[in-house]
Design a protein around this motif. Sequence first.
Motif, PDB file in Angstrom:
ATOM      1  N   ILE A 160     105.136 167.403  28.592  1.00 49.19           N
ATOM      2  CA  ILE A 160     104.586 166.950  27.316  1.00 49.19           C
ATOM      3  C   ILE A 160     105.568 166.034  26.598  1.00 49.19           C
ATOM      4  O   ILE A 160     105.180 165.054  25.952  1.00 49.19           O
ATOM      5  CB  ILE A 160     104.201 168.162  26.442  1.00 49.19           C
ATOM      6  CG1 ILE A 160     102.994 168.864  27.083  1.00 49.19           C
ATOM      7  CG2 ILE A 160     103.885 167.747  25.005  1.00 49.19           C
ATOM      8  CD1 ILE A 160     102.594 170.162  26.425  1.00 49.19           C
ATOM      9  N   LEU A 161     106.849 166.302  26.732  1.00 44.35           N
ATOM     10  CA  LEU A 161     107.870 165.409  26.182  1.00 44.35           C
ATOM     11  C   LEU A 161     107.721 164.012  26.758  1.00 44.35           C
ATOM     12  O   LEU A 161     107.726 163.009  26.040  1.00 44.35           O
ATOM     13  CB  LEU A 161     109.262 165.965  26.484  1.00 44.35           C
ATOM     14  CG  LEU A 161     110.459 165.044  26.215  1.00 44.35           C
ATOM     15  CD1 LEU A 161     110.547 164.679  24.747  1.00 44.35           C
ATOM     16  CD2 LEU A 161     111.759 165.706  26.677  1.00 44.35           C
ATOM     17  N   SER A 162     107.575 163.922  28.083  1.00 45.21           N
ATOM     18  CA  SER A 162     107.449 162.628  28.748  1.00 45.21           C
ATOM     19  C   SER A 162     106.184 161.889  28.323  1.00 45.21           C
ATOM     20  O   SER A 162     106.234 160.705  27.969  1.00 45.21           O
ATOM     21  CB  SER A 162     107.440 162.838  30.265  1.00 45.21           C
ATOM     22  OG  SER A 162     107.287 161.598  30.936  1.00 45.21           O
ATOM     23  N   GLY A 167     103.745 157.441  24.468  1.00 43.65           N
ATOM     24  CA  GLY A 167     102.791 156.978  23.471  1.00 43.65           C
ATOM     25  C   GLY A 167     101.415 157.612  23.531  1.00 43.65           C
ATOM     26  O   GLY A 167     100.512 157.208  22.802  1.00 43.65           O
ATOM     27  N   TYR A 168     101.248 158.621  24.390  1.00 39.78           N
ATOM     28  CA  TYR A 168      99.940 159.263  24.501  1.00 39.78           C
ATOM     29  C   TYR A 168      99.715 160.237  23.345  1.00 39.78           C
ATOM     30  O   TYR A 168     100.636 160.916  22.898  1.00 39.78           O
ATOM     31  CB  TYR A 168      99.822 159.996  25.837  1.00 39.78           C
ATOM     32  CG  TYR A 168      99.715 159.073  27.022  1.00 39.78           C
ATOM     33  CD1 TYR A 168      98.477 158.628  27.474  1.00 39.78           C
ATOM     34  CD2 TYR A 168     100.861 158.618  27.671  1.00 39.78           C
ATOM     35  CE1 TYR A 168      98.388 157.765  28.559  1.00 39.78           C
ATOM     36  CE2 TYR A 168     100.782 157.748  28.750  1.00 39.78           C
ATOM     37  CZ  TYR A 168      99.530 157.329  29.195  1.00 39.78           C
ATOM     38  OH  TYR A 168      99.436 156.466  30.251  1.00 39.78           O
ATOM     39  N   SER A 169      98.476 160.305  22.876  1.00 42.98           N
ATOM     40  CA  SER A 169      98.124 161.218  21.794  1.00 42.98           C
ATOM     41  C   SER A 169      98.001 162.643  22.321  1.00 42.98           C
ATOM     42  O   SER A 169      97.911 162.871  23.539  1.00 42.98           O
ATOM     43  CB  SER A 169      96.784 160.802  21.167  1.00 42.98           C
ATOM     44  OG  SER A 169      95.728 161.000  22.100  1.00 42.98           O
ATOM     45  N   ASN A 170      97.968 163.603  21.405  1.00 45.04           N
ATOM     46  CA  ASN A 170      97.797 165.008  21.811  1.00 45.04           C
ATOM     47  C   ASN A 170      96.503 165.194  22.604  1.00 45.04           C
ATOM     48  O   ASN A 170      96.464 165.946  23.588  1.00 45.04           O
ATOM     49  CB  ASN A 170      97.790 165.914  20.583  1.00 45.04           C
ATOM     50  CG  ASN A 170      99.155 165.991  19.922  1.00 45.04           C
ATOM     51  OD1 ASN A 170     100.170 165.620  20.513  1.00 45.04           O
ATOM     52  ND2 ASN A 170      99.192 166.467  18.696  1.00 45.04           N
ATOM     53  N   ILE A 173      96.917 163.766  26.138  1.00 44.57           N
ATOM     54  CA  ILE A 173      97.772 164.648  26.944  1.00 44.57           C
ATOM     55  C   ILE A 173      96.990 165.894  27.355  1.00 44.57           C
ATOM     56  O   ILE A 173      97.065 166.342  28.509  1.00 44.57           O
ATOM     57  CB  ILE A 173      99.037 165.046  26.152  1.00 44.57           C
ATOM     58  CG1 ILE A 173      99.880 163.808  25.838  1.00 44.57           C
ATOM     59  CG2 ILE A 173      99.863 166.062  26.944  1.00 44.57           C
ATOM     60  CD1 ILE A 173     101.022 164.079  24.884  1.00 44.57           C
ATOM     61  N   ALA A 174      96.226 166.453  26.425  1.00 45.96           N
ATOM     62  CA  ALA A 174      95.430 167.643  26.715  1.00 45.96           C
ATOM     63  C   ALA A 174      94.433 167.375  27.828  1.00 45.96           C
ATOM     64  O   ALA A 174      94.261 168.204  28.748  1.00 45.96           O
ATOM     65  CB  ALA A 174      94.706 168.099  25.445  1.00 45.96           C
ATOM     66  N   GLU A 175      93.770 166.222  27.782  1.00 43.24           N
ATOM     67  CA  GLU A 175      92.797 165.870  28.813  1.00 43.24           C
ATOM     68  C   GLU A 175      93.467 165.692  30.172  1.00 43.24           C
ATOM     69  O   GLU A 175      92.943 166.129  31.200  1.00 43.24           O
ATOM     70  CB  GLU A 175      92.055 164.594  28.416  1.00 43.24           C
ATOM     71  CG  GLU A 175      91.119 164.779  27.235  1.00 43.24           C
ATOM     72  CD  GLU A 175      90.518 163.469  26.761  1.00 43.24           C
ATOM     73  OE1 GLU A 175      90.947 162.399  27.259  1.00 43.24           O
ATOM     74  OE2 GLU A 175      89.630 163.509  25.892  1.00 43.24           O
ATOM     75  N   HIS A 176      94.631 165.074  30.181  1.00 45.68           N
ATOM     76  CA  HIS A 176      95.331 164.836  31.447  1.00 45.68           C
ATOM     77  C   HIS A 176      95.841 166.130  32.072  1.00 45.68           C
ATOM     78  O   HIS A 176      95.743 166.324  33.287  1.00 45.68           O
ATOM     79  CB  HIS A 176      96.506 163.878  31.230  1.00 45.68           C
ATOM     80  CG  HIS A 176      97.269 163.597  32.483  1.00 45.68           C
ATOM     81  ND1 HIS A 176      96.880 162.655  33.403  1.00 45.68           N
ATOM     82  CD2 HIS A 176      98.415 164.161  32.981  1.00 45.68           C
ATOM     83  CE1 HIS A 176      97.737 162.652  34.411  1.00 45.68           C
ATOM     84  NE2 HIS A 176      98.684 163.537  34.173  1.00 45.68           N
TER      85      HIS A 176
END
Length: 216
Positions: A160-162, A167-170, A173-176
Amino acid sequence: MKLIIVDDHAVVRSGLASLLNGKHGIEVIGEAADGDEGIAKALELRPDVVLMDLSMPHGKDGMAATAELKQQAPDIAVLILTMHDDDEYLFRAIHAGAAGYILKSAPHDELVSAIQSVASGNAYLYPTATKRLMKEYLDRQNKGENTGTFEKLSDREKEILSWTAKGYSNKEIAEHLILSVKTVETHKANLMEKLGLKTRPDLIKYAVKKGLLTFE
């Protein structure tokens, strides 16, 4: 020392070539107007040093070109010559593989010294950048920061840090990662607390120094 100059301004390229060519053991063997052309010229002509601007609006910028060139030709030293007196640019350039970083406002003799230094296999940073890096290191030591802090992060927190630093939103990131947004927010809050970070720029600098970002 064979040198290639990469800058999107023709006047800057010709001025640097006139200033450097045939002097102090330097031979300017090529010029390029953007990162893509700079990579191609460097791979073709195999200079000792590529003098690379960062801000080039067409093709690859200097940061991406440096990273790609160092992957394909690690023996060629890249010296960043830029107007950006900024810690984030400096850290990113070092991470991309640059051997040196110098400002366009530097005196002629300092530029020559920087070229000679990186051509000899050494690193070069302009004096105030060196002082800032030393100050940052000492500040971290005084605050009791140690290299084991990163290792205290869980694998998920490192992921999640990376993603956050890129520049990805929460939500993205959640979807990925196939997580809930709430879970991502919790992990992010935990890792920021563990690392003692307050803002996104702080997080980006930390991620760069830990090698968690690549520049394409």
